[in-house]
Design a protein around this motif. Structure first.
Motif, PDB file in Angstrom:
ATOM      1  N   SER A  14     -10.487  66.927  78.943  1.00 15.79           N
ATOM      2  CA  SER A  14     -10.507  66.800  77.484  1.00 15.79           C
ATOM      3  C   SER A  14      -9.106  67.003  76.912  1.00 15.79           C
ATOM      4  O   SER A  14      -8.246  67.615  77.537  1.00 15.79           O
ATOM      5  CB  SER A  14     -11.477  67.825  76.883  1.00 15.79           C
ATOM      6  N   PHE A  15      -8.906  66.466  75.748  1.00 17.83           N
ATOM      7  CA  PHE A  15      -7.626  66.655  75.053  1.00 17.83           C
ATOM      8  C   PHE A  15      -7.903  66.735  73.564  1.00 17.83           C
ATOM      9  O   PHE A  15      -9.003  66.380  73.087  1.00 17.83           O
ATOM     10  CB  PHE A  15      -6.650  65.520  75.372  1.00 17.83           C
ATOM     11  N   THR A  16      -6.936  67.207  72.816  1.00 17.46           N
ATOM     12  CA  THR A  16      -7.123  67.372  71.376  1.00 17.46           C
ATOM     13  C   THR A  16      -6.534  66.181  70.628  1.00 17.46           C
ATOM     14  O   THR A  16      -5.627  65.497  71.112  1.00 17.46           O
ATOM     15  CB  THR A  16      -6.447  68.660  70.873  1.00 17.46           C
ATOM     16  N   THR A  17      -7.061  65.963  69.425  1.00 17.26           N
ATOM     17  CA  THR A  17      -6.520  64.873  68.608  1.00 17.26           C
ATOM     18  C   THR A  17      -5.087  65.183  68.178  1.00 17.26           C
ATOM     19  O   THR A  17      -4.298  64.266  67.954  1.00 17.26           O
ATOM     20  CB  THR A  17      -7.405  64.653  67.368  1.00 17.26           C
ATOM     21  N   VAL A  18      -4.748  66.469  68.083  1.00 14.30           N
ATOM     22  CA  VAL A  18      -3.363  66.850  67.751  1.00 14.30           C
ATOM     23  C   VAL A  18      -2.432  66.409  68.871  1.00 14.30           C
ATOM     24  O   VAL A  18      -1.341  65.859  68.628  1.00 14.30           O
ATOM     25  CB  VAL A  18      -3.264  68.373  67.531  1.00 14.30           C
ATOM     26  N   ALA A  20      -3.026  64.003  70.954  1.00  9.60           N
ATOM     27  CA  ALA A  20      -3.007  62.540  70.930  1.00  9.60           C
ATOM     28  C   ALA A  20      -2.066  62.019  69.846  1.00  9.60           C
ATOM     29  O   ALA A  20      -1.322  61.059  70.064  1.00  9.60           O
ATOM     30  CB  ALA A  20      -4.417  62.019  70.708  1.00  9.60           C
ATOM     31  N   ASP A  21      -2.093  62.665  68.666  1.00 13.89           N
ATOM     32  CA  ASP A  21      -1.171  62.279  67.589  1.00 13.89           C
ATOM     33  C   ASP A  21       0.276  62.415  68.053  1.00 13.89           C
ATOM     34  O   ASP A  21       1.115  61.542  67.802  1.00 13.89           O
ATOM     35  CB  ASP A  21      -1.394  63.164  66.356  1.00 13.89           C
ATOM     36  N   GLY A  22       0.547  63.518  68.745  1.00 13.08           N
ATOM     37  CA  GLY A  22       1.908  63.759  69.225  1.00 13.08           C
ATOM     38  C   GLY A  22       2.368  62.732  70.239  1.00 13.08           C
ATOM     39  O   GLY A  22       3.569  62.488  70.396  1.00 13.08           O
ATOM     40  N   ALA A  23       1.391  62.139  70.952  1.00 16.41           N
ATOM     41  CA  ALA A  23       1.727  61.113  71.955  1.00 16.41           C
ATOM     42  C   ALA A  23       1.738  59.712  71.346  1.00 16.41           C
ATOM     43  O   ALA A  23       1.958  58.734  72.063  1.00 16.41           O
ATOM     44  CB  ALA A  23       0.732  61.172  73.102  1.00 16.41           C
ATOM     45  N   GLY A  24       1.480  59.626  70.033  1.00 22.59           N
ATOM     46  CA  GLY A  24       1.559  58.345  69.358  1.00 22.59           C
ATOM     47  C   GLY A  24       0.287  57.529  69.353  1.00 22.59           C
ATOM     48  O   GLY A  24       0.310  56.341  69.007  1.00 22.59           O
ATOM     49  N   LEU A  25      -0.866  58.126  69.724  1.00 25.24           N
ATOM     50  CA  LEU A  25      -2.122  57.388  69.689  1.00 25.24           C
ATOM     51  C   LEU A  25      -2.606  57.271  68.247  1.00 25.24           C
ATOM     52  O   LEU A  25      -2.566  58.239  67.480  1.00 25.24           O
ATOM     53  CB  LEU A  25      -3.181  58.086  70.536  1.00 25.24           C
ATOM     54  N   SER A  26      -3.100  56.116  67.905  1.00 29.28           N
ATOM     55  CA  SER A  26      -3.567  55.904  66.533  1.00 29.28           C
ATOM     56  C   SER A  26      -4.960  56.505  66.342  1.00 29.28           C
ATOM     57  O   SER A  26      -5.690  56.742  67.308  1.00 29.28           O
ATOM     58  CB  SER A  26      -3.612  54.398  66.233  1.00 29.28           C
ATOM     59  N   ARG A  27      -5.337  56.709  65.100  1.00 26.65           N
ATOM     60  CA  ARG A  27      -6.674  57.224  64.797  1.00 26.65           C
ATOM     61  C   ARG A  27      -7.754  56.239  65.245  1.00 26.65           C
ATOM     62  O   ARG A  27      -8.824  56.642  65.708  1.00 26.65           O
ATOM     63  CB  ARG A  27      -6.796  57.484  63.293  1.00 26.65           C
ATOM     64  N   SER A  28      -7.476  54.948  65.127  1.00 28.23           N
ATOM     65  CA  SER A  28      -8.467  53.960  65.566  1.00 28.23           C
ATOM     66  C   SER A  28      -8.650  54.032  67.083  1.00 28.23           C
ATOM     67  O   SER A  28      -9.765  53.845  67.581  1.00 28.23           O
ATOM     68  CB  SER A  28      -8.041  52.557  65.142  1.00 28.23           C
ATOM     69  N   ARG A  29      -7.563  54.315  67.823  1.00 31.09           N
ATOM     70  CA  ARG A  29      -7.703  54.434  69.288  1.00 31.09           C
ATOM     71  C   ARG A  29      -8.579  55.625  69.648  1.00 31.09           C
ATOM     72  O   ARG A  29      -9.346  55.576  70.608  1.00 31.09           O
ATOM     73  CB  ARG A  29      -6.313  54.603  69.935  1.00 31.09           C
ATOM     74  N   LEU A  30      -8.499  56.691  68.850  1.00 29.65           N
ATOM     75  CA  LEU A  30      -9.301  57.882  69.114  1.00 29.65           C
ATOM     76  C   LEU A  30     -10.773  57.671  68.755  1.00 29.65           C
ATOM     77  O   LEU A  30     -11.618  58.485  69.128  1.00 29.65           O
ATOM     78  CB  LEU A  30      -8.741  59.078  68.345  1.00 29.65           C
ATOM     79  N   ALA A  37     -16.548  62.264  71.626  1.00 30.39           N
ATOM     80  CA  ALA A  37     -16.062  63.341  70.763  1.00 30.39           C
ATOM     81  C   ALA A  37     -17.093  64.470  70.794  1.00 30.39           C
ATOM     82  O   ALA A  37     -17.947  64.556  69.905  1.00 30.39           O
ATOM     83  CB  ALA A  37     -15.848  62.828  69.342  1.00 30.39           C
ATOM     84  N   PRO A  38     -17.052  65.345  71.804  1.00 25.90           N
ATOM     85  CA  PRO A  38     -18.070  66.386  71.932  1.00 25.90           C
ATOM     86  C   PRO A  38     -18.008  67.433  70.828  1.00 25.90           C
ATOM     87  O   PRO A  38     -18.990  68.107  70.556  1.00 25.90           O
ATOM     88  CB  PRO A  38     -17.769  67.008  73.294  1.00 25.90           C
ATOM     89  N   SER A  39     -16.838  67.557  70.216  1.00 24.31           N
ATOM     90  CA  SER A  39     -16.679  68.539  69.149  1.00 24.31           C
ATOM     91  C   SER A  39     -15.487  68.125  68.295  1.00 24.31           C
ATOM     92  O   SER A  39     -14.643  67.322  68.730  1.00 24.31           O
ATOM     93  CB  SER A  39     -16.452  69.937  69.738  1.00 24.31           C
ATOM     94  N   ARG A  40     -15.418  68.653  67.109  1.00 21.25           N
ATOM     95  CA  ARG A  40     -14.354  68.284  66.163  1.00 21.25           C
ATOM     96  C   ARG A  40     -12.965  68.494  66.782  1.00 21.25           C
ATOM     97  O   ARG A  40     -12.647  69.556  67.296  1.00 21.25           O
ATOM     98  CB  ARG A  40     -14.482  69.132  64.906  1.00 21.25           C
ATOM     99  N   GLY A  41     -12.160  67.425  66.761  1.00 18.83           N
ATOM    100  CA  GLY A  41     -10.779  67.534  67.228  1.00 18.83           C
ATOM    101  C   GLY A  41     -10.613  67.429  68.731  1.00 18.83           C
ATOM    102  O   GLY A  41      -9.510  67.633  69.245  1.00 18.83           O
ATOM    103  N   ILE A  42     -11.694  67.086  69.460  1.00 22.84           N
ATOM    104  CA  ILE A  42     -11.639  67.004  70.920  1.00 22.84           C
ATOM    105  C   ILE A  42     -12.124  65.628  71.375  1.00 22.84           C
ATOM    106  O   ILE A  42     -13.098  65.100  70.840  1.00 22.84           O
ATOM    107  CB  ILE A  42     -12.491  68.110  71.573  1.00 22.84           C
TER     108      ILE A  42
END
Length: 307
Positions: A14-18, A20-30, A37-42
């Motif tokens: 698992s990884f966090t959306t934070v 992912a943001d730091g690695a340049g992944l877009s919100r649509s990719r997430l 998404a088992p839990s908020r932000g994961i």
């Protein structure tokens, strides 16, 4: 449209959306269909064959005060648990903070001493001894004993699978005594008196329980039978060395042909060394008066035991 391939660091566990943001992944990719998404932000890749511990990493990465604990820590550490234990995630924070609150998580607030939290594969998790103590208010006595047997189990160089203990009985005792008001402490103290070094499986612990519950002497673990030239040749699951009786548990794997042949050779070797082998199956352990008992009792009486 096919989703872009994830960066390598996000393809397992698992990884966090934070992150992912730091690695340049877009919100649509997430939000792509290959991610859960088992839990908020994961996020977790749907086709993920990583270990449980790796799948938990996002939970402690999101919150530097949270620790994987209780039944979840036991599962992540490979401690055998009863089949009724579910996959609910348990997280703890030390007293003074709030309970961890998020979807799919049972949160606990407890006193965690500095040596009771470890970093394992990038995940904060309770130490083996503290994990065992936390199990004391979840598990019945002998399931707790089996968990303790797993942690303290070790075998010397004469064993085909030498191993070091994950922790010692003294560490379990010291951790237990450091929490005088801990829920389940009475259960833990009772279990500490029953934990033994040398049990390789919960079934071996269960064999010991059944024997003791029905008035048989407590068997010995980690016994090695030596053949010619002092070569180790047989390793009983449990034994009565003073009566030269070896007890071997036959699990499902023993139905395989090669294992069956190995069992025959082992029984022959045991007999050649002047010992009697008693084989025990899962069915022999069941019931109010398990069928293992007359088997063992007859063998002990033949060897000179007096009730």
């Amino acid at each position: 449209m096919r989703a872009h391939r994830l960066p390598e660091q996000f393809r397992s566990g698992s990884f966090t959306t934070v992150e992912a943001d730091g690695a340049g992944l877009s919100r649509s990719r997430l939000r792509a269909s290959d991610l859960d998404a088992p839990s908020r932000g994961i996020r977790v890749p749907l086709r993920d064959d990583s270990s449980l511990l790796q799948r938990l990493r996002g939970y402690t990465a999101l919150d530097d005060a949270s620790v994987v604990s209780e039944l979840t820590a036991a599962r992540a550490r490979g401690i055998s648990l009863p089949p009724w234990v579910d996959d609910t995630i348990h997280l703890s924070r030390t007293k003074g903070g709030t309970h961890p609150r998020r979807a799919g998580v049972v949160g606990h607030r407890t006193l965690l001493l500095p040596d009771e939290v470890e970093h394992l594969d990038g995940v904060r998790i309770t130490s083996p001894a503290r994990t065992w103590l936390d199990l004391a208010h979840h598990l019945p006595l002998w399931d707790l004993v089996a968990a303790g047997d797993h942690l303290v189990n070790e075998h010397g160089p004469d064993h085909p699978h030498p191993r070091e203990a994950i922790c010692t009985l003294e560490q379990l005792r010291r951790t237990t005594m450091a929490h005088p008001k801990k829920k389940g402490k009475r259960n833990a103290l009772a279990a500490l008196d029953l934990i033994r070094v040398g049990a390789d499986s919960p079934k071996e612990t269960e064999m010991r329980r059944v024997l003791m519950d029905h008035g048989m002497p407590e068997p010995t673990l980690n016994v090695v039978l030596y053949g010619e030239w002092s070569r180790p040749v047989v390793w009983p699951d449990v034994a009565y060395p003073e009566f030269r009786i070896s007890l071997q548990y036959d699990g499902k794997v023993h139905g395989e042909e090669q294992q069956y042949e190995r069992d025959i050779r082992r029984a022959a070797l045991t007999a050649e060394l002047g010992w009697e082998e008693v084989r025990v199956s899962a069915g022999d352990l069941r019931g109010k008066w398990p069928s293992m008992m007359p088997k063992v009792r007859r063998a002990l009486l033949r060897a000179g035991w007096t009730e």
